[in-house]
Design an enzyme around this catalytic site. Structure first.
Site, PDB file in Angstrom:
ATOM      1  N   GLY A  12       0.783  -1.242   0.000  1.00 47.29           N
ATOM      2  CA  GLY A  12       0.000   0.000   0.000  1.00 47.29           C
ATOM      3  C   GLY A  12       0.807   1.281   0.000  1.00 47.29           C
ATOM      4  N   HIS A 109       1.172   0.438 -13.361  1.00 49.67           N
ATOM      5  CA  HIS A 109       1.895  -0.793 -13.687  1.00 49.67           C
ATOM      6  C   HIS A 109       3.394  -0.480 -13.670  1.00 49.67           C
ATOM      7  CE1 HIS A 109       2.585  -4.716 -15.473  1.00 49.67           C
ATOM      8  NE2 HIS A 109       3.478  -4.121 -16.243  1.00 49.67           N
ATOM      9  N   THR A 141      -9.019  -1.133 -19.198  1.00 51.99           N
ATOM     10  CA  THR A 141      -9.991  -1.714 -20.113  1.00 51.99           C
ATOM     11  C   THR A 141      -9.880  -3.241 -19.956  1.00 51.99           C
ATOM     12  OG1 THR A 141      -8.384  -1.867 -21.897  1.00 51.99           O
ATOM     13  CG2 THR A 141      -9.674   0.172 -21.779  1.00 51.99           C
TER      14      THR A 141
HETATM   15  C1  GRF Z   1       3.689  -1.311  -7.383  1.00 52.45           C
HETATM   16  O1  GRF Z   1       4.949  -1.483  -7.958  1.00 52.45           O
HETATM   17  C2  GRF Z   1       2.615  -1.260  -8.440  1.00 52.45           C
HETATM   18  O2  GRF Z   1       3.026  -0.641  -9.609  1.00 52.45           O
HETATM   19  C3  GRF Z   1       2.371  -2.722  -8.697  1.00 52.45           C
HETATM   20  O3  GRF Z   1       2.464  -3.332  -7.430  1.00 52.45           O
HETATM   21  C4  GRF Z   1       3.284  -2.542  -6.584  1.00 52.45           C
HETATM   22  C5  GRF Z   1       2.441  -2.192  -5.406  1.00 52.45           C
HETATM   23  O4  GRF Z   1       3.155  -1.543  -4.386  1.00 52.45           O
HETATM   24  N1  GRF Z   1       1.127  -2.926  -9.395  1.00 52.45           N
HETATM   25  P1  GRF Z   1       2.380  -0.860  -3.198  1.00 52.45           P
HETATM   26  O5  GRF Z   1       1.406  -1.895  -2.628  1.00 52.45           O
HETATM   27  O6  GRF Z   1       1.672   0.349  -3.712  1.00 52.45           O
HETATM   28  O7  GRF Z   1       3.450  -0.524  -2.189  1.00 52.45           O
END
Ligand code: GRF
Length: 232
Positions: A12, A109, A141
């Protein structure tokens, strides 16, 4: 006031970056809730510490994806968000769910899409020997990691990088990129629609790195400090 719901699965840190920016920059928005796909997600405790409503819809309680999506949909219907913010949300949402919430879901992502969709993006980037890596915020999407790209943050791949070091550098960029994009959405500079994304006025550059991030303040220490007042 725009209402956000942040969906998480794990640590998080992006959620915390978003909550911090929402609070310190006085966005005309509130985080109605942080909803996790696992009841043991550390993000739930962090959300509570920030004074946010934290809920879990644990995917392990449901027989299949459709049943999970339905339960998540019910939870979201109660919260009635304007924007659903996927921040480290590790479940694939079904087409019906996405259609029902079309034009209201964004995701981050950890790669420069379309390069390296899916999992283990830092490992993929190192194996491919790329000189630059980064993160992408995109509209969601039905195409996995394939929705319209809103903005990307570029970080260099440095000699001696391993997955952990590269992930740390990308994550720091994520914490600046995601709040920036959400601010554009909340202020109406950017709109998501079923047909794609549209900008009001001149679109900002799509690629960011280094100094372009100046407007965003540093994050508070996630391990402690003063909790934010409730925004829900
Ligand atoms: C991040 O690198 C995000 O891009 C990916 O998962 C990770 C989550 O990290 N989808 P966090 O839970 O926000 O610390």
């Amino acid at each position: 006031m725009r209402k956000l719901v942040v969906l998480v699965s794990g640590r998080g840190s992006n959620m915390q970056a978003i909550a911090s920016a929402c609070h310190t920059q006085n966005w005309p928005a509130s985080i109605a809730a942080v909803v996790a796909s696992r009841r043991d997600a550390p993000a739930l405790e962090s959300a509570r510490r920030l004074g946010l409503v934290a809920r879990a819809v644990d995917h392990r309680d449901f027989a299949d994806r459709a049943a999970f999506d339905e339960a998540l949909g019910r939870c979201l219907a109660e919260l009635a968000p304007d924007l659903i913010v996927l921040a480290g949300f590790m479940r694939i949402l079904g087409d019906a769910f996405i259609e029902r919430h079309a034009g209201r879901i964004v995701n981050i992502h950890p790669s420069l899409l379309p390069a390296f969709p899916g999992l283990h993006t830092h490992r993929q980037a190192l194996a491919a020997g790329v000189a630059a890596h980064g993160a992408t915020v995109h509209a969601v999407t039905a195409a996995l990691d394939g929705g319209p790209i809103i903005a990307q943050a570029v970080v260099p791949v440095l000699p001696g990088d391993d997955e952990a070091r590269l992930a740390e550098r990308v994550l720091a960029a994520e914490h600046r990129l995601y709040p920036q994009v959400l601010q554009w959405l909340i202020e109406g500079r950017l709109t998501l629609g079923a047909a794609g994304i549209s900008w009001c006025g001149q679109p900002p550059p799509r690629l960011f790195g280094g100094a372009s991030f100046e407007p965003l303040p540093p994050l508070p220490d996630p391990s402690g400090g003063e909790p934010l007042p409730p925004t829900a």
